[in-house]
Design a protein around this motif. Structure first.
Motif, PDB file in Angstrom:
ATOM      1  N   ASP A 209      46.215  40.521  64.649  1.00 11.45           N
ATOM      2  CA  ASP A 209      47.425  39.775  64.997  1.00 11.45           C
ATOM      3  C   ASP A 209      47.361  39.520  66.497  1.00 11.45           C
ATOM      4  OD1 ASP A 209      50.248  38.849  65.241  1.00 11.45           O
ATOM      5  OD2 ASP A 209      50.439  39.691  63.230  1.00 11.45           O
ATOM      6  N   ALA A 210      48.364  38.866  67.022  1.00  6.76           N
ATOM      7  CA  ALA A 210      48.329  38.475  68.431  1.00  6.76           C
ATOM      8  C   ALA A 210      49.670  38.763  69.098  1.00  6.76           C
ATOM      9  CB  ALA A 210      47.984  36.990  68.563  1.00  6.76           C
ATOM     10  N   PRO A 211      49.862  39.982  69.626  1.00  7.22           N
ATOM     11  CA  PRO A 211      51.131  40.315  70.286  1.00  7.22           C
ATOM     12  C   PRO A 211      51.418  39.465  71.514  1.00  7.22           C
ATOM     13  CG  PRO A 211      49.866  42.301  69.785  1.00  7.22           C
ATOM     14  CD  PRO A 211      48.957  41.140  69.553  1.00  7.22           C
ATOM     15  N   TRP A 212      50.378  38.847  72.057  1.00  9.34           N
ATOM     16  CA  TRP A 212      50.536  38.001  73.242  1.00  9.34           C
ATOM     17  C   TRP A 212      50.958  36.572  72.879  1.00  9.34           C
ATOM     18  CZ3 TRP A 212      46.038  40.311  71.533  1.00  9.34           C
ATOM     19  CH2 TRP A 212      45.148  39.488  70.835  1.00  9.34           C
ATOM     20  N   HIS A 269      58.411  40.646  73.285  1.00  3.23           N
ATOM     21  CA  HIS A 269      58.859  39.561  72.415  1.00  3.23           C
ATOM     22  C   HIS A 269      58.175  39.556  71.057  1.00  3.23           C
ATOM     23  CE1 HIS A 269      55.160  37.789  74.040  1.00  3.23           C
ATOM     24  NE2 HIS A 269      55.169  36.982  73.009  1.00  3.23           N
ATOM     25  N   ARG A 270      57.036  40.269  70.956  1.00  4.72           N
ATOM     26  CA  ARG A 270      56.278  40.219  69.701  1.00  4.72           C
ATOM     27  C   ARG A 270      55.750  41.614  69.365  1.00  4.72           C
ATOM     28  NH1 ARG A 270      54.719  36.545  66.277  1.00  4.72           N
ATOM     29  NH2 ARG A 270      52.973  37.088  64.928  1.00  4.72           N
ATOM     30  N   ARG A 271      56.141  42.160  68.197  1.00  4.19           N
ATOM     31  CA  ARG A 271      55.875  43.560  67.901  1.00  4.19           C
ATOM     32  C   ARG A 271      55.267  43.763  66.504  1.00  4.19           C
ATOM     33  NH1 ARG A 271      61.551  46.014  70.402  1.00  4.19           N
ATOM     34  NH2 ARG A 271      61.504  44.732  72.295  1.00  4.19           N
ATOM     35  N   PRO A 272      54.100  43.178  66.258  1.00  9.24           N
ATOM     36  CA  PRO A 272      53.442  43.406  64.968  1.00  9.24           C
ATOM     37  C   PRO A 272      52.912  44.833  64.871  1.00  9.24           C
ATOM     38  CG  PRO A 272      51.992  42.198  66.438  1.00  9.24           C
ATOM     39  CD  PRO A 272      53.307  42.322  67.144  1.00  9.24           C
ATOM     40  N   VAL A 273      52.916  45.367  63.669  1.00 10.81           N
ATOM     41  CA  VAL A 273      52.411  46.720  63.418  1.00 10.81           C
ATOM     42  C   VAL A 273      51.127  46.606  62.608  1.00 10.81           C
ATOM     43  CG1 VAL A 273      52.864  48.936  62.327  1.00 10.81           C
ATOM     44  CG2 VAL A 273      54.713  47.722  63.498  1.00 10.81           C
ATOM     45  N   GLN A 627      59.827  49.027  66.591  1.00 12.89           N
ATOM     46  CA  GLN A 627      58.904  48.255  65.749  1.00 12.89           C
ATOM     47  C   GLN A 627      59.216  48.413  64.268  1.00 12.89           C
ATOM     48  OE1 GLN A 627      54.926  49.695  67.068  1.00 12.89           O
ATOM     49  NE2 GLN A 627      56.064  50.278  68.903  1.00 12.89           N
ATOM     50  N   GLY A 628      60.328  49.104  63.960  1.00 18.73           N
ATOM     51  CA  GLY A 628      60.627  49.364  62.565  1.00 18.73           C
ATOM     52  C   GLY A 628      60.074  50.680  62.090  1.00 18.73           C
ATOM     53  N   GLU A 629      59.391  51.402  62.973  1.00 20.25           N
ATOM     54  CA  GLU A 629      58.827  52.705  62.640  1.00 20.25           C
ATOM     55  C   GLU A 629      59.480  53.770  63.514  1.00 20.25           C
ATOM     56  OE1 GLU A 629      54.332  51.967  61.183  1.00 20.25           O
ATOM     57  OE2 GLU A 629      54.587  52.284  63.332  1.00 20.25           O
ATOM     58  N   HIS A 630      59.314  55.026  63.117  1.00 18.55           N
ATOM     59  CA  HIS A 630      59.836  56.094  63.963  1.00 18.55           C
ATOM     60  C   HIS A 630      58.971  56.245  65.215  1.00 18.55           C
ATOM     61  CE1 HIS A 630      57.108  58.393  61.109  1.00 18.55           C
ATOM     62  NE2 HIS A 630      56.569  58.642  62.275  1.00 18.55           N
ATOM     63  N   PHE A 658      59.779  39.091  67.557  1.00 13.24           N
ATOM     64  CA  PHE A 658      59.123  39.148  66.261  1.00 13.24           C
ATOM     65  C   PHE A 658      59.056  40.609  65.855  1.00 13.24           C
ATOM     66  CE2 PHE A 658      55.352  40.081  63.714  1.00 13.24           C
ATOM     67  CZ  PHE A 658      55.661  39.343  62.581  1.00 13.24           C
ATOM     68  N   LEU A 659      59.751  40.932  64.791  1.00 18.43           N
ATOM     69  CA  LEU A 659      59.722  42.274  64.225  1.00 18.43           C
ATOM     70  C   LEU A 659      59.367  42.152  62.749  1.00 18.43           C
ATOM     71  CD1 LEU A 659      62.964  43.843  65.749  1.00 18.43           C
ATOM     72  CD2 LEU A 659      60.628  44.591  66.190  1.00 18.43           C
ATOM     73  N   GLU A 660      58.445  42.972  62.292  1.00 14.83           N
ATOM     74  CA  GLU A 660      58.100  42.935  60.876  1.00 14.83           C
ATOM     75  C   GLU A 660      59.243  43.478  60.027  1.00 14.83           C
ATOM     76  OE1 GLU A 660      54.252  44.366  59.888  1.00 14.83           O
ATOM     77  OE2 GLU A 660      53.298  43.441  61.607  1.00 14.83           O
ATOM     78  N   VAL A 661      59.978  44.431  60.578  1.00 15.18           N
ATOM     79  CA  VAL A 661      61.154  44.981  59.887  1.00 15.18           C
ATOM     80  C   VAL A 661      62.301  45.043  60.886  1.00 15.18           C
ATOM     81  CG1 VAL A 661      62.124  46.931  58.642  1.00 15.18           C
ATOM     82  CG2 VAL A 661      59.707  46.372  58.357  1.00 15.18           C
TER      83      VAL A 661
END
Length: 690
Positions: A209-212, A269-273, A627-630, A658-661
């Protein structure tokens, strides 16, 4: 060490190592050795690391190689742990660091950086000379671990010059490195996206993925899940057409990676896991596409050091398009910020284990792409397939995994592998969505031949009485053997068992299976985990380890177990202050010191908000973007404090993220709260083998 146009060479033989990036200046010196041993247990043979200029000369003329910045001490640890090292000496590194690693004072000079200016080169030479004084005595020619040097990073792709001017710049930097004393067998340069290499060995990259990326949406299907001869990653910085943006002749250099994303470092601004299988599938694809070095960035997460003048993270304030956490450089890496073994570690260890026993012969097998193999990631209906093979044997690779997207299911698919004198036909199989695997073709097993297997090779155990070939599968295993197997044996594991497997070499070669990580520290083994230590091993140990009891053998494995006193620590939290922007909590920690073999304790925070900061005794020690995680915090490095403060900032549903959750919002379309806090102890149990 050397290389030809196809692969790396060690001691005159083809060499397929796994390389993992760890930044010594982003991790506590006290735990370096433990971490390097963890990396080795994961199959890493080469450690790569940035030497980050601003970490060592934040104030002009004041060099700091103390504490976690002790480069020389880090190389000594690598030598003691018997791993090779590639130093990435910049001068510009990016690495999500302030100014890409340049000190502020350098940017205030009257001359430009990263240009062909003699004043800039003079400053770089001073920096290189200073680094060399720390490295002297640790180069390969001095019987040290440093086998290679990377010059610059993404030069001509992210800043710098292009064309002949850029090539000249890279050649000049290489000349300076050699001039000050960096004489090594291998010099590398990043080669993606139009970067120039100055004739050095190009290394490539790939991220799931591309957090940038500027987008706040799910990205289109990622090209790193397609088997292709294309070495360029279209996601690193920019998009390029197939074959565009390569400045070197790919026929003259082996396909090597130095920046396969072992995870992803989130931006504001962008937080893919990155899921473990995101990385595992990408790894299988690179393997099937012909890569002969798997280099992960990052392999080990960390924490930014504290600056003397400023914070040291990449930020918009310093001209970057991204804002990063001030301290946190977890990267969702295989080994995480506090040294935690992740599922990604176990996932890619499957490949690393295979390469240690079979990688040398794989090096000489070029990648072949059948006509039916799709070339675009948007094609999610056709079977993605590639071969690594010579005239008589090889491997078939299948990937039916695409991050964030479903793939078509293929029923009764017949794999066909054309060789010089025959075509190997597999029995019909069903390829399900999210599956990825590779199978052997005409693998030699003693004097016999394994025509094919519906199982993936993991490793080989060679002992006097037998040679065991270990495979794994999630389905029913099928082996078609031609000839007679005498001294050899085939052992089949489930995929989960294989993920929890560790090969250990003493007088015999053993295969350990354990939910704990089995870390070989040369003179002893160390089980590291959060449950009572137990393991299965093949063959059985000559003696039961002290403190363990041997249980009934299971499926050919001897099983051992040890009871430990587990701590009964308690955690609680109190909200101290709430404003429109944030909430401040105090977490109280009661930990029983009688927890006999507990070496670490983790706070596990479940919170909802935009970000959180950890404060201990009035000092910011860490931070975290939601990020939707602990959020997991290791307490060992902080001396197991009895209380900490956590400040959480407000997240609004109107925030551009951008959050997946997304978290459940509260009244007013925003949220800022700490929901739960738990604590888990981690045990380290030593095993001494003869």
């Amino acid at each position: 060490y050397s290389y030809n146009h196809q692969y790396l060479i060690k001691d005159g033989k083809p060499w397929f190592p796994v390389m993992g990036e760890m930044h010594y200046s982003r991790y506590p010196k006290a735990y370096w050795k433990e971490s390097i041993y963890k990396m080795k247990a994961g199959g890493v043979e080469v450690v790569s690391t940035y030497v980050i200029w601003i970490h060592h000369e934040e104030i002009e003329g004041e060099y700091d190689f103390s504490g976690n910045r002790d480069l020389r001490g880090f190389l000594q640890v690598c030598k003691e742990c018997e791993v090779a090292v590639i130093l990435r000496i910049g001068p510009w590194v990016h690495g999500e660091v302030r100014n890409g690693g340049f000190p502020d004072w350098l940017l205030k000079k009257e001359y430009p950086t990263r240009k062909n200016d003699i004043r800039y080169f003079a400053e770089v030479e001073k920096f290189y000379s200073c680094i060399y004084k720390q490295v002297k005595g640790y180069l390969l020619k001095e019987k040290g671990p440093v086998i290679g040097i990377q010059i610059e990073n993404e030069y001509g792709h992210v800043g710098g010059l292009q064309g002949e001017e850029g090539e000249q710049h890279m050649r000049k930097l290489l000349e300076l490195a050699k001039k000050v004393g960096f004489e090594v067998p291998i010099y590398t340069a990043t080669g993606w996206g139009g970067a120039v290499t100055g004739g050095m060995l190009p290394v490539m990259g790939g991220y799931c993925d591309a957090p940038w990326d500027a987008s706040f949406e799910k990205l289109p299907p990622n090209g790193n899940y397609i088997f292709t001869k294309e070495r360029n990653d279209h996601n690193i910085g920019s998009d390029y057409k197939l074959g565009y943006g390569i400045t070197f002749d790919i026929e003259q250099f082996p396909y090597l990676t130095a920046e396969l994303g072992g995870g992803l470092q989130v931006t504001q601004h962008r937080r893919p896991v990155a899921d473990a299988k995101d990385i595992g599938a990408m790894t299988v694809v690179k393997l099937g596409s012909g890569a002969n070095l798997l280099g992960y960035y990052m392999y080990h997460g960390g924490t930014n050091p504290k600056g003397k003048l400023t914070t040291l993270q990449e930020s918009k304030e310093t001209g970057s398009p991204n804002d990063l956490p001030i301290m946190n450089y977890d990267f969702h890496a295989p080994i995480r910020e506090y040294g935690q073994i992740s599922e990604t570690y176990k996932e890619i260890k499957l490949i690393a284990s295979f390469l240690q026993d079979f990688g040398s012969e794989l090096c000489e097998m070029p990648a072949v792409f059948p006509n039916e193999n799709p070339l675009l990631p948007t094609n999610r209906t056709d079977v993605r397939i590639a071969f690594r093979k010579n005239e008589s044997q090889g491997y078939v690779f299948i990937n039916n995994y695409q991050r964030h997207y479903s793939m078509a299911e293929h029923k009764d698919y017949v794999i066909q592998v054309p060789l010089l004198e025959e075509t190997i036909l597999f029995p019909p199989i069903t390829i399900y969505d999210k599956e990825f695997f590779f199978y052997p073709v005409n693998m030699k097993i003693g004097k016999a031949k394994l025509k094919f297997a519906l199982a993936t090779p993991l490793c080989r155990l060679e002992n006097l009485e037998e040679t065991v070939y270990v495979f794994y599968t999630e389905k029913e295993s099928v082996y078609q053997i031609e000839g007679e197997i005498k001294k050899e044996k085939i052992l089949t594991l489930s995929r989960e068992e294989a993920k929890n497997s560790y090969k250990v070499i003493r007088k015999k070669e053993y295969l350990f299976l354990s939910e704990s990580a089995v870390i070989d520290k040369q003179d002893r083994l160390c089980l590291i985990g959060r449950t009572e230590p137990s393991f299965r091993v093949y063959p059985a140990l000559e003696n039961t380890p002290k403190g363990f009891i041997r249980l009934k053998d299971r499926e050919g494995f001897a099983e051992y177990h040890k009871e430990v006193i587990q701590g009964r620590g308690k955690v609680s939290f109190t909200e101290l202050k709430r404003t429109k922007q944030s909430s401040l909590y105090e977490i109280q920690i009661q930990r029983e010191q009688a927890a006999l073999e507990s070496q670490e304790a983790y706070l596990i925070l479940s919170y909802r908000g935009d970000s959180a900061q950890l404060w201990i005794d009035g000092v910011l020690e860490d931070d975290h973007f939601y990020q939707g995680e602990h959020w997991e915090i290791g307490l060992r490095r902080y001396g197991f404090p009895k209380k900490v403060l956590v400040e959480i900032t407000v997240l609004k549903e109107t925030d551009l993220r951008f959050l997946e959750v997304w978290p459940k919002m509260e009244e007013g379309g925003q949220v800022c709260c700490l929901d739960t806090v738990e604590m888990e102890e981690e045990f380290q149990t030593e095993i001494f083998l003869s």
